[in-house]
Design a protein around this motif. Structure first.
Motif, PDB file in Angstrom:
ATOM      1  N   GLN A   1      52.583  29.103  89.094  1.00 16.53           N
ATOM      2  CA  GLN A   1      52.447  30.587  88.403  1.00 16.53           C
ATOM      3  C   GLN A   1      52.609  31.523  89.561  1.00 16.53           C
ATOM      4  OE1 GLN A   1      48.475  30.792  86.652  1.00 16.53           O
ATOM      5  NE2 GLN A   1      48.972  32.600  85.925  1.00 16.53           N
ATOM      6  N   TYR A   2      52.241  31.362  90.816  1.00 14.63           N
ATOM      7  CA  TYR A   2      52.152  32.397  91.904  1.00 14.63           C
ATOM      8  C   TYR A   2      53.027  31.832  93.187  1.00 14.63           C
ATOM      9  CZ  TYR A   2      48.142  34.149  88.980  1.00 14.63           C
ATOM     10  OH  TYR A   2      47.487  34.385  88.180  1.00 14.63           O
TER      11      TYR A   2
ATOM     12  N   THR B   1      38.291  36.683  89.236  1.00 12.42           N
ATOM     13  CA  THR B   1      37.209  35.546  89.044  1.00 12.42           C
ATOM     14  C   THR B   1      37.421  34.295  89.675  1.00 12.42           C
ATOM     15  OG1 THR B   1      36.562  37.153  87.102  1.00 12.42           O
ATOM     16  CG2 THR B   1      35.633  35.047  87.397  1.00 12.42           C
ATOM     17  N   LEU B   2      38.539  33.755  89.378  1.00  4.14           N
ATOM     18  CA  LEU B   2      38.878  32.417  89.696  1.00  4.14           C
ATOM     19  C   LEU B   2      39.049  32.414  91.175  1.00  4.14           C
ATOM     20  CD1 LEU B   2      39.291  29.560  89.183  1.00  4.14           C
ATOM     21  CD2 LEU B   2      42.022  30.031  88.873  1.00  4.14           C
ATOM     22  N   TYR B   3      39.592  33.467  91.833  1.00  9.42           N
ATOM     23  CA  TYR B   3      40.093  33.636  93.168  1.00  9.42           C
ATOM     24  C   TYR B   3      38.802  33.600  94.051  1.00  9.42           C
ATOM     25  CZ  TYR B   3      41.569  35.629  97.638  1.00  9.42           C
ATOM     26  OH  TYR B   3      41.701  35.720  98.783  1.00  9.42           O
ATOM     27  N   THR B   4      37.875  34.512  93.412  1.00  9.91           N
ATOM     28  CA  THR B   4      36.457  34.667  94.128  1.00  9.91           C
ATOM     29  C   THR B   4      35.871  33.236  93.877  1.00  9.91           C
ATOM     30  OG1 THR B   4      36.477  36.887  93.570  1.00  9.91           O
ATOM     31  CG2 THR B   4      34.405  35.910  94.087  1.00  9.91           C
ATOM     32  N   GLU B   5      35.873  32.724  93.026  1.00  8.12           N
ATOM     33  CA  GLU B   5      35.181  31.316  92.814  1.00  8.12           C
ATOM     34  C   GLU B   5      35.584  30.327  93.702  1.00  8.12           C
ATOM     35  OE1 GLU B   5      35.225  27.687  89.390  1.00  8.12           O
ATOM     36  OE2 GLU B   5      34.845  29.676  88.719  1.00  8.12           O
TER      37      GLU B   5
ATOM     38  N   SER C   1      48.679  34.613  97.445  1.00  4.04           N
ATOM     39  CA  SER C   1      47.252  34.847  97.292  1.00  4.04           C
ATOM     40  C   SER C   1      46.838  36.283  96.674  1.00  4.04           C
ATOM     41  CB  SER C   1      46.469  34.878  98.858  1.00  4.04           C
ATOM     42  OG  SER C   1      47.009  35.683  99.710  1.00  4.04           O
ATOM     43  N   GLN C   2      47.788  37.334  97.134  1.00  4.27           N
ATOM     44  CA  GLN C   2      47.733  38.808  96.688  1.00  4.27           C
ATOM     45  C   GLN C   2      47.777  38.817  95.189  1.00  4.27           C
ATOM     46  OE1 GLN C   2      45.792  39.344  99.393  1.00  4.27           O
ATOM     47  NE2 GLN C   2      46.544  41.350  99.068  1.00  4.27           N
ATOM     48  N   ARG C   3      48.641  38.190  94.684  1.00  4.16           N
ATOM     49  CA  ARG C   3      49.257  38.127  93.234  1.00  4.16           C
ATOM     50  C   ARG C   3      47.952  37.360  92.568  1.00  4.16           C
ATOM     51  NH1 ARG C   3      54.020  35.616  91.131  1.00  4.16           N
ATOM     52  NH2 ARG C   3      53.858  35.625  88.953  1.00  4.16           N
ATOM     53  N   PHE C   4      47.532  36.377  93.085  1.00  2.23           N
ATOM     54  CA  PHE C   4      46.521  35.445  92.497  1.00  2.23           C
ATOM     55  C   PHE C   4      45.427  36.439  92.409  1.00  2.23           C
ATOM     56  CE2 PHE C   4      43.671  31.716  93.581  1.00  2.23           C
ATOM     57  CZ  PHE C   4      43.014  31.547  92.181  1.00  2.23           C
ATOM     58  N   LYS C   5      44.997  37.110  93.584  1.00  2.00           N
ATOM     59  CA  LYS C   5      43.700  37.777  93.479  1.00  2.00           C
ATOM     60  C   LYS C   5      43.620  39.002  92.497  1.00  2.00           C
ATOM     61  CE  LYS C   5      42.084  38.773  97.556  1.00  2.00           C
ATOM     62  NZ  LYS C   5      41.686  39.814  98.924  1.00  2.00           N
ATOM     63  N   GLN C   6      44.843  39.550  92.176  1.00  7.39           N
ATOM     64  CA  GLN C   6      44.910  40.523  91.394  1.00  7.39           C
ATOM     65  C   GLN C   6      45.060  39.986  89.957  1.00  7.39           C
ATOM     66  OE1 GLN C   6      48.576  42.447  92.584  1.00  7.39           O
ATOM     67  NE2 GLN C   6      47.663  43.640  94.252  1.00  7.39           N
ATOM     68  N   THR C   7      45.757  39.017  89.605  1.00  5.98           N
ATOM     69  CA  THR C   7      45.706  38.648  88.366  1.00  5.98           C
ATOM     70  C   THR C   7      44.760  37.803  87.918  1.00  5.98           C
ATOM     71  OG1 THR C   7      48.146  38.256  88.926  1.00  5.98           O
ATOM     72  CG2 THR C   7      47.177  37.133  86.561  1.00  5.98           C
ATOM     73  N   ASP C   8      43.880  37.140  88.563  1.00  3.44           N
ATOM     74  CA  ASP C   8      42.645  36.349  88.216  1.00  3.44           C
ATOM     75  C   ASP C   8      41.448  36.574  89.182  1.00  3.44           C
ATOM     76  OD1 ASP C   8      40.887  34.748  86.848  1.00  3.44           O
ATOM     77  OD2 ASP C   8      42.545  33.020  86.634  1.00  3.44           O
TER      78      ASP C   8
END
Length: 64
Positions: free
Chosen positions: A54-55, A23-27, A14-21
């Motif tokens: 991917q993550y 906008t998508l993470y928040t959505e 989740s941390q890598r997802f949040k840092q990389t994308d």
């Protein structure tokens, strides 16, 4: 269950997802808060599989 806990259960970093994308993470985090986790899984099933690739987390809960 929080969105980060859900992602960890799905073996997604989740941390890598949040840092990389962020906008998508928040959505997705906003959607996760308003629907049941099972409903979220059904809606995003194929996208979650791609995101996992991917993550991917390793067995200790860290990215590989």
């Amino acid at each position: 269950m929080s969105f980060d806990e859900y992602l960890t259960a799905k073996k997604i970093d989740s941390q890598r997802f949040k840092q990389t994308d962020p906008t998508l993470y928040t959505e997705w985090a906003v959607l996760f808060e308003v629907v049941h986790p099972d409903s979220f899984t059904v809606q995003k099933k194929f996208l979650l599989n791609a995101l996992r690739r991917q993550y991917l987390l390793n067995s200790e809960g860290r990215m590989t």
